[in-house]
Design an enzyme around this catalytic site. Structure first.
Site, short mmCIF file in Angstrom:
data_model
loop_
_atom_site.label_atom_id
_atom_site.label_comp_id
_atom_site.label_asym_id
_atom_site.label_seq_id
_atom_site.Cartn_x
_atom_site.Cartn_y
_atom_site.Cartn_z
N GLU A 90 55.86 37.55 -28.24
CA GLU A 90 54.85 38.54 -28.54
C GLU A 90 55.52 39.91 -28.62
O GLU A 90 56.13 40.36 -27.65
CB GLU A 90 53.85 38.50 -27.37
CG GLU A 90 52.50 39.00 -27.66
CD GLU A 90 51.65 38.05 -28.50
OE1 GLU A 90 52.07 36.93 -28.82
OE2 GLU A 90 50.55 38.48 -28.86
N LYS A 120 49.16 37.19 -20.49
CA LYS A 120 48.84 37.14 -21.92
C LYS A 120 49.11 38.54 -22.47
O LYS A 120 48.35 39.49 -22.22
CB LYS A 120 47.40 36.73 -22.15
CG LYS A 120 47.09 36.55 -23.62
CD LYS A 120 45.78 35.82 -23.81
CE LYS A 120 45.45 35.55 -25.26
NZ LYS A 120 45.76 36.57 -26.22
N ARG A 156 53.06 35.45 -37.35
CA ARG A 156 52.33 34.19 -37.24
C ARG A 156 51.57 33.88 -38.54
O ARG A 156 51.47 32.73 -38.94
CB ARG A 156 51.35 34.28 -36.07
CG ARG A 156 50.45 33.09 -35.91
CD ARG A 156 49.59 33.22 -34.67
NE ARG A 156 48.78 32.04 -34.53
CZ ARG A 156 47.59 31.86 -35.10
NH1 ARG A 156 47.10 32.81 -35.86
NH2 ARG A 156 46.92 30.76 -34.91
N CYS A 190 33.91 70.47 -44.43
CA CYS A 190 33.94 71.19 -45.71
C CYS A 190 32.54 71.60 -46.19
O CYS A 190 32.43 72.28 -47.21
CB CYS A 190 34.61 70.34 -46.77
SG CYS A 190 33.62 68.95 -47.31
N LYS A 231 40.86 35.18 -19.96
CA LYS A 231 40.84 36.61 -20.28
C LYS A 231 40.32 37.46 -19.12
O LYS A 231 39.47 37.02 -18.34
CB LYS A 231 39.90 36.85 -21.49
CG LYS A 231 40.36 36.19 -22.77
CD LYS A 231 41.46 37.01 -23.40
CE LYS A 231 41.68 36.67 -24.85
NZ LYS A 231 40.73 37.22 -25.78
N LEU A 261 45.04 29.86 -28.92
CA LEU A 261 44.64 29.35 -27.60
C LEU A 261 43.13 29.33 -27.46
O LEU A 261 42.44 30.22 -27.95
CB LEU A 261 45.20 30.27 -26.51
CG LEU A 261 46.72 30.31 -26.34
CD1 LEU A 261 47.12 31.45 -25.43
CD2 LEU A 261 47.19 28.98 -25.77
#
Ligand code: IVH
Length: 672
Positions: free
Chosen positions: A178, A117, A138, A415, A318, A84
């Protein structure tokens, strides 16, 4: 009951089990008790045991118990799985809406189907005549991996499509969705790993991807993965006019579809949805990283079409990362399994993006310096999809003058070995061979197939060896006794004996495998091979000065200095002495002269598909004998991709990157 009657009953039981599975796992609304469900399942198992011929791969009994695989097969998607285009600001989303309208030659509002999403792993599920046949990742969009067995362990994936009376059955249906790991499961899972000293997954997406890529589906079955379906690839059968109708159809067929979808009549309504979902985000039991806008009408989607790898009709809008301010109480150093030292800020606990965080990674010293982060500073912290939060910047106005600068220690905090940070590298690492933080990984590498090839020495067993203090370094493997092995969980005399035999026969190996097994930073199989060509024994390599190493074609300053440093370490010298005492020494032989005719010097090759005249191993070894390098993945640095029959995704990638492609004949010509 005869076979025909059994068949009828089996079919009925499967139908009922599929339905109840759907009520429980998809709708979260069971209509029978767990006990009744178990009884149906047991009856089916009993009948299938009696009539094994009637078992089908998509029977509800076949969700677990498949034998582990050696590797995943490739699956070519009938319709490419696109990605996308992204937007981060309203203005960009508005531009997208403008482009859509221009594409559709309209001034009118365009209707969008808007969805969450989901931050997970994209998969494709193929159904033939209503039954789940294949599931794949995918991959690169064209070719993915066959993870059917792992997907079957996800109970909300239907084994057979649900059919309403009179409804039509698509003969082939490819469903996209998804796969995700719910937040709570992710947190519990990481906690368990932390307790057992395993590396943590950075976020639920990585954990889901890691779980889906298990070759043994019984491991995947232990992880409560789930799925939301949101699209289709190829399908024949029903007629659907829009994304909204498609989501309804998916739901009716028994797939889990996210309930938060909305039809928005214009872009402004999309913005309302976006804001609502941004608020909802913290309350959801799974991670989302934005919303997806899809032009609702399929006719319009077709008109708009696709550019490059993404459709013109969809957009990922987003969310902004969540940021808060808090104080750095301390900076501590964590040592990872590869010995990497990571400075970590201990924070005054603060809620961000739905969870309380009390530490944040500072990545490395350069990052600390670049951001000028000091102990006592007030900082901005963000969770950007990742669960491990990050310090974004310092608020210098909040400084009091009491803040303390931080420097990574010169010695490993676990260590005490020297810490090495080669020129030009960001990561500082502990060089100690027996550092407990690195020990398990180091031993696992030592025993692995391409190294000492100790069969049966898996991660679980090595973990127990180390946790019980039975071994402190890989040389101790050769000291183990049958009694030691018998103290481990689920270890019988037969298995213990097999493992011991495998350990004791492992020294009969080649020098290159032994060099590779040592786990010297930057020394992979190829470099180990070059070194084994040059030196007659480990002893000789261990004393080689830097100049001698850099004089070897293919070995640069960085690798050479890593080798020298490895052998300089007192702790490492001790382990190598021990190996020798236990007889782990390959027979010394005169150093092989390097081939004179290095016509493929510095050239890298990748093979894809089957060759007619040579095996893959032969082809690779021919390349290496002429000074070239054979690699398994294609990148811009690859010089040649040799394409045989039925090439895989590497071929597509080579074409996309413009790498030179050779046929088998051209390759043979080059070797000549
Ligand atoms: S539609 C051509 N819908 O996001 C459209 N994708 O960044 C293909 N994703 O690869 C994807 N939730 O794995 C779509 N509701 C949703 C999604 C979604 C998550 C993932 C998907 C895709 C990636 C693109």
């Amino acid at each position: 009951m005869n076979e025909a009657q059994a068949k009828k009953r089996i079919e009925k039981l499967r139908e009922e089990l599929n339905f109840h599975n759907y009520r429980y796992y998809v709708l979260d609304d069971p209509v029978i008790s767990d006990g009744s469900y178990d009884r149906l399942m047991r009856e089916l198992e009993g009948l299938e045991k009696e009539y094994p011929r009637l078992i089908t791969p998509s029977s509800p009994t076949q969700r677990v118990g498949a034998p582990p695989l050696d590797k995943f097969e490739e699956v070519r998607h009938a319709v490419p799985m696109l990605s996308l285009a992204n937007a981060f600001e309203e203005a960009e989303a508005r531009e997208f809406d403008g482009r859509v309208k221009r594409g559709l030659k309209t001034d009118l509002d365009v209707e969008y189907c808007v969805e969450l999403k989901i931050d997970g792993v994209a998969v494709e599920l193929v159904y033939e005549n209503g039954f789940f046949i294949t599931g794949s990742t995918r991959g690169d969009g064209l070719v993915g991996e066959n993870v059917t067995q792992n997907l079957k362990t996800i109970k909300s994936i239907p084994m057979a499509l649900l059919l309403k009376k009179g409804g039509s059955l698509p003969s082939r249906l490819e469903v996209r969705g998804e796969v995700y790991l719910p937040l709570q499961a992710f947190q519990e899972f990481n906690l368990k790993r932390e307790r057992s000293g395993e590396s943590l997954f950075a976020n639920p997406r990585n954990a889901a991807a890691g779980s889906l890529r298990q070759l043994d589906s019984s491991i995947t079955a232990q992880r409560p993965l789930d799925i939301f379906c949101h699209g289709i690839g190829q399908f024949t059968g029903a007629t659907l006019a829009s994304q909204w109708e498609l989501l309804d159809a998916l739901q009716a067929w028994g797939f889990k579809v996210n309930p938060n979808r909305r039809r928005c009549k214009n872009i402004d309504r999309v913005f309302d949805y976006y804001r609502e979902m941004d608020d909802l985000r913290e309350k959801l039991p799974y991670e989302i990283d934005g919303v997806v806008l899809k032009v609702n009408s399929f006719r319009h989607q077709e008109t708009l079409g696709t550019i490059a790898r993404s459709p013109r009709w969809a957009l990922a809008f987003k969310f902004k990362p969540k940021q808060v301010t808090t104080k750095i109480l301390d900076i501590v150093v964590n040592v990872g399994r590869t010995g990497a030292l990571t400075p970590t800020a201990v924070l005054e606990p603060v809620r961000v993006g739905g969870v309380t965080v009390s530490s944040a990674t500072l990545h490395n010293q350069d990052e600390v310096d670049r951001k000028d982060v000091r102990i006592g500073d007030t900082v901005v912290v963000q969770r950007a999809g990742d669960v491990i939060p990050e310090v974004v910047r310092v608020i210098p106005e909040k400084r009091t003058g009491k803040e303390k600068k931080f420097r990574l220690p010169d010695r490993c905090p676990v260590c005490g070995s020297e810490v090495d940070r080669p020129e030009g590298e960001a990561v500082a690492r502990c060089t100690g061979i027996a550092c407990p933080a690195k020990l398990k990984e180091t031993i696992f590498h030592f025993a692995s197939r391409d190294a000492m090839n100790i069969d049966g020495l898996g991660e679980k067993i090595i973990e127990q060896f180390v946790d019980k203090g039975l071994i402190k370094d890989y040389a101790d493997l050769y000291r183990l006794t049958l009694d030691d092995l018998l103290t481990l969980e689920r270890m019988g005399p037969k298995l213990a004996d097999n493992i011991l035999t495998a350990i004791r026969s492992s020294p009969k190996t080649t020098l290159e495998r032994l060099i590779y097994a040592l786990g010297i930073l930057h020394v992979g199989e190829h470099i180990a091979k070059l070194l084994a060509h040059e030196f007659s024994a480990l002893e000789e390599l261990s004393q080689a000065p830097l100049e001698k190493l850099t004089g070897i074609k293919g070995i640069g300053e960085q690798i050479a200095s890593s080798i020298v440093k490895f052998f300089e370490q007192k702790g490492n010298q001790k382990v190598i002495r021990k190996l020798k005492e236990f007889g782990v020494e390959v027979p010394s032989r005169p150093a092989r002269p390097r081939p004179k005719d290095l016509k493929l010097e510095g050239k890298s090759f990748v093979f894809t598909g089957g060759l007619k005249t040579l095996s893959r191993e032969e082809a690779e070894s021919r390349v290496e004998s002429l000074g070239g390098k054979a690699s398994s993945s294609v990148s811009k640095k690859t010089d040649y991709v040799v394409v045989g029959e039925d090439p895989g995704s590497k071929y597509e990638k080579a074409k996309a990157l413009g790498v030179k492609i050779l046929s088998e004949d051209e390759f043979l010509e080059l070797l000549r």
